[in-house]
Design a protein around this motif. Structure first.
Motif, short mmCIF file in Angstrom:
data_model
loop_
_atom_site.label_atom_id
_atom_site.label_comp_id
_atom_site.label_asym_id
_atom_site.label_seq_id
_atom_site.Cartn_x
_atom_site.Cartn_y
_atom_site.Cartn_z
N ALA A 291 0.82 -1.21 0.00
CA ALA A 291 0.00 0.00 0.00
C ALA A 291 0.86 1.26 0.00
O ALA A 291 0.45 2.30 -0.55
N ALA A 292 2.04 1.19 0.59
CA ALA A 292 2.94 2.35 0.63
C ALA A 292 3.68 2.57 -0.68
O ALA A 292 4.39 3.57 -0.82
N GLY A 293 3.51 1.65 -1.63
CA GLY A 293 4.19 1.78 -2.91
C GLY A 293 5.64 1.34 -2.87
O GLY A 293 6.41 1.63 -3.79
N LEU A 294 6.02 0.60 -1.83
CA LEU A 294 7.40 0.14 -1.70
C LEU A 294 7.68 -1.09 -2.55
O LEU A 294 8.83 -1.43 -2.80
N ALA A 295 6.61 -1.78 -2.97
CA ALA A 295 6.74 -2.96 -3.83
C ALA A 295 5.38 -3.30 -4.40
O ALA A 295 4.34 -2.86 -3.87
N ASP A 296 5.36 -4.09 -5.46
CA ASP A 296 4.10 -4.59 -6.02
C ASP A 296 3.70 -5.93 -5.41
O ASP A 296 2.53 -6.31 -5.45
N ARG A 297 4.69 -6.63 -4.87
CA ARG A 297 4.44 -7.91 -4.18
C ARG A 297 5.35 -7.97 -2.96
O ARG A 297 6.50 -7.51 -3.01
N CYS A 298 4.82 -8.54 -1.88
CA CYS A 298 5.63 -8.65 -0.67
C CYS A 298 5.27 -9.92 0.10
O CYS A 298 4.09 -10.15 0.40
N THR A 299 6.27 -10.73 0.38
CA THR A 299 6.13 -11.86 1.30
C THR A 299 6.95 -11.55 2.54
O THR A 299 8.10 -11.15 2.44
N MET A 300 6.32 -11.75 3.70
CA MET A 300 7.02 -11.50 4.97
C MET A 300 6.93 -12.74 5.83
O MET A 300 5.86 -13.32 5.99
N GLN A 301 8.05 -13.14 6.40
CA GLN A 301 8.10 -14.26 7.34
C GLN A 301 8.56 -13.75 8.69
O GLN A 301 9.49 -12.94 8.79
N ILE A 302 7.88 -14.24 9.76
CA ILE A 302 8.27 -13.94 11.13
C ILE A 302 8.41 -15.27 11.86
O ILE A 302 7.53 -16.12 11.76
N ALA A 303 9.52 -15.46 12.59
CA ALA A 303 9.79 -16.73 13.26
C ALA A 303 9.84 -16.53 14.78
O ALA A 303 10.32 -15.51 15.27
N TYR A 304 9.33 -17.54 15.51
CA TYR A 304 9.25 -17.47 16.98
C TYR A 304 9.73 -18.77 17.60
O TYR A 304 9.71 -19.84 16.98
N ALA A 305 10.13 -18.68 18.88
CA ALA A 305 10.41 -19.85 19.72
C ALA A 305 9.48 -19.80 20.92
O ALA A 305 9.17 -18.72 21.44
N ILE A 306 9.02 -20.95 21.38
CA ILE A 306 8.10 -21.00 22.50
C ILE A 306 8.73 -20.38 23.75
O ILE A 306 9.90 -20.63 24.07
N GLY A 307 7.96 -19.50 24.39
CA GLY A 307 8.42 -18.85 25.61
C GLY A 307 9.30 -17.64 25.40
O GLY A 307 9.65 -16.96 26.36
N VAL A 308 9.67 -17.34 24.15
CA VAL A 308 10.55 -16.21 23.84
C VAL A 308 9.70 -15.07 23.27
O VAL A 308 8.90 -15.29 22.36
N SER A 309 9.88 -13.88 23.78
CA SER A 309 9.03 -12.76 23.39
C SER A 309 9.35 -12.22 21.99
O SER A 309 8.47 -12.08 21.15
N GLU A 310 10.61 -11.87 21.78
CA GLU A 310 11.00 -11.24 20.53
C GLU A 310 11.07 -12.28 19.40
O GLU A 310 11.49 -13.42 19.62
N PRO A 311 10.66 -11.91 18.20
CA PRO A 311 10.81 -12.85 17.08
C PRO A 311 12.28 -13.19 16.84
O PRO A 311 13.15 -12.34 17.03
N LEU A 312 12.52 -14.41 16.41
CA LEU A 312 13.88 -14.83 16.12
C LEU A 312 14.42 -14.16 14.87
O LEU A 312 15.61 -13.88 14.75
N ALA A 313 13.53 -13.92 13.91
CA ALA A 313 13.95 -13.33 12.64
C ALA A 313 12.75 -12.76 11.91
O ALA A 313 11.62 -13.22 12.09
N VAL A 314 13.01 -11.76 11.09
CA VAL A 314 12.02 -11.21 10.15
C VAL A 314 12.66 -11.24 8.77
O VAL A 314 13.79 -10.78 8.58
#
Length: 390
Positions: A291-314
């Motif tokens: 929507a911001a015009g930064l790309a026409d297509r975007c895939t985003m992945q977010i990874a987590y570990a149980i009990g850990v607050s911050e995502p491991l990776a984006v």
């Protein structure tokens, strides 16, 4: 190099499909708990077969929500879908509720305590996707497959088309040229019908005008191939015809196969479960990138570990359509939105009874609602993201 001309197919299933009946019941139970206790924990699975519904799982919530009350809500959900047939009737089906307390071992890793913030309810990878193929920034095949079935459900429930039954499936194959959809090459529609004497041709005459109207003008032509009730009679449907389970239609729930899926189902889970909330956050961010015009297509992945607050990776993939580097969006995403489980819930307002409505016709590509439903479909972060990567 990505292909620019090809065929792509996606399917959808109606709210009366056996698996979707189960998704609806599970999400109705999530809503019941959240409406009384916004911090309730629910992991609810449903099985439905001939005149029988079995509900099982783990909960942490008020004792005022009894099994009798949940049985009542289950019957109301089945009635709203439209099942009043001999083999599956909202009034007569046997409903068994087997919900028990959440595991203390799991809770200790997830709950906030002392200096420790609330952790993710499980490990996992969640994906979000957006593209410019439709006004709602969804892949066109799944968008129109959903739209067809939603329209048919509306005319069935209104009484305009009383011959139709609740159980239905659609499938749309679109031709792409220069990377954009331009026409429908194949349309598949299987729908339950009340009158056993209706032929496939009769059903075609009922549904074809609605399907044609739901697709963009000119997409359906004399060259479009139709398959309407291709096996013939479809009178016995829903859980009477096929056993249903929660969480078996995860590709229908997301992007119709046009984007990755992390593997976890959404329905029956309260928003502390990142299977659900982080998938919503990933869609929210991907949609705002486009929507911001930064790309026409975007895939985003977010990874987590149980009990850990911050995502491991984006991780971000702009599929060669980006106006900025993927790494800059990965960094900006973590700056403009708190991607901890608590942060996602607060940003999107997820601790509300808004989930039964998500159980059919897709969790994405829907209009944001005044009570907070489909909040992850807003594009209110587009300007913020654009500034963050400038």
């Amino acid at each position: 190099m990505s292909r620019s001309s090809y065929l792509f197919t996606s399917e959808s299933v109606s709210e009366g499909h056996p698996d979707k009946v189960c998704d609806r019941i599970s999400d109705t139970i999530v809503d019941a708990y959240l409406s009384v206790m916004p911090e309730a924990r629910v992991a609810c699975e449903t099985l439905a077969t001939t005149n029988r519904v079995v509900i099982a799982g783990e909960v942490r919530g008020p004792e005022t929500i009894t099994n009798d009350y949940l049985t009542h809500l289950t019957r109301l959900a089945i009635r709203d879908i439209g099942y009043e047939q001999e083999g599956f009737h909202w009034r007569n089906a046997d409903v068994a509720v087997h919900l028990h307390a959440q595991s203390a071992d799991i809770a200790q890793g997830v709950d906030a305590a002392g200096n420790k913030d609330e952790g993710a309810g499980d490990q996992g990878i969640m994906f979000g996707y957006a593209c410019r193929e439709t006004p709602d920034l969804m892949p066109a095949p799944i968008y129109y497959a959903h739209k067809i079935l939603k329209t048919l459900a509306e005319v069935r429930k209104s009484g305009k088309e009383p011959a139709l039954g609740p159980d239905a499936k659609s499938q749309v194959t679109l031709a792409y040229e220069n990377g954009m959809p331009v026409r429908a090459t194949q349309i598949v529609l299987s729908t339950q019908h009340v009158d056993p004497n209706l032929s496939s041709s009769d059903v075609f005459d009922i549904v074809a005008p609605y399907i044609t109207a739901d697709l963009p003008e000119g997409w359906v032509s004399k060259d479009t191939i139709w398959h309407v009730n291709p096996t013939g009679k479809f009178v016995i449907g829903g859980p009477d015809g096929d056993c249903g389970l929660t969480g078996r239609k995860i590709i229908v729930d997301t992007y119709g196969g046009a984007a990755p899926h992390g593997g976890g189902a959404f329905s029956g889970k309260d928003p502390t479960k990142v299977d659900r909330s982080a998938a919503y956050a990933a869609r929210y961010l991907a949609k705002n990138v486009v929507a911001a015009g930064l790309a026409d297509r975007c895939t985003m992945q977010i990874a987590y570990a149980i009990g850990v607050s911050e995502p491991l990776a984006v991780y971000v993939d702009l599929h060669g359509t980006g106006k900025v580097a993927e790494a800059s969006i990965e960094k900006a995403a973590r700056e403009v939105m708190d991607l901890t489980p608590r942060g996602i819930r607060q940003h999107l307002g997820l601790n509300r009874p808004i989930y039964a409505r998500t159980s059919s016709y897709g969790h994405f590509g829907r209009a944001p609602e005044a009570d907070g439903g489909f909040s992850w479909e807003k594009t209110d972060l587009a300007d913020v993201l654009a500034k963050a990567v400038a």
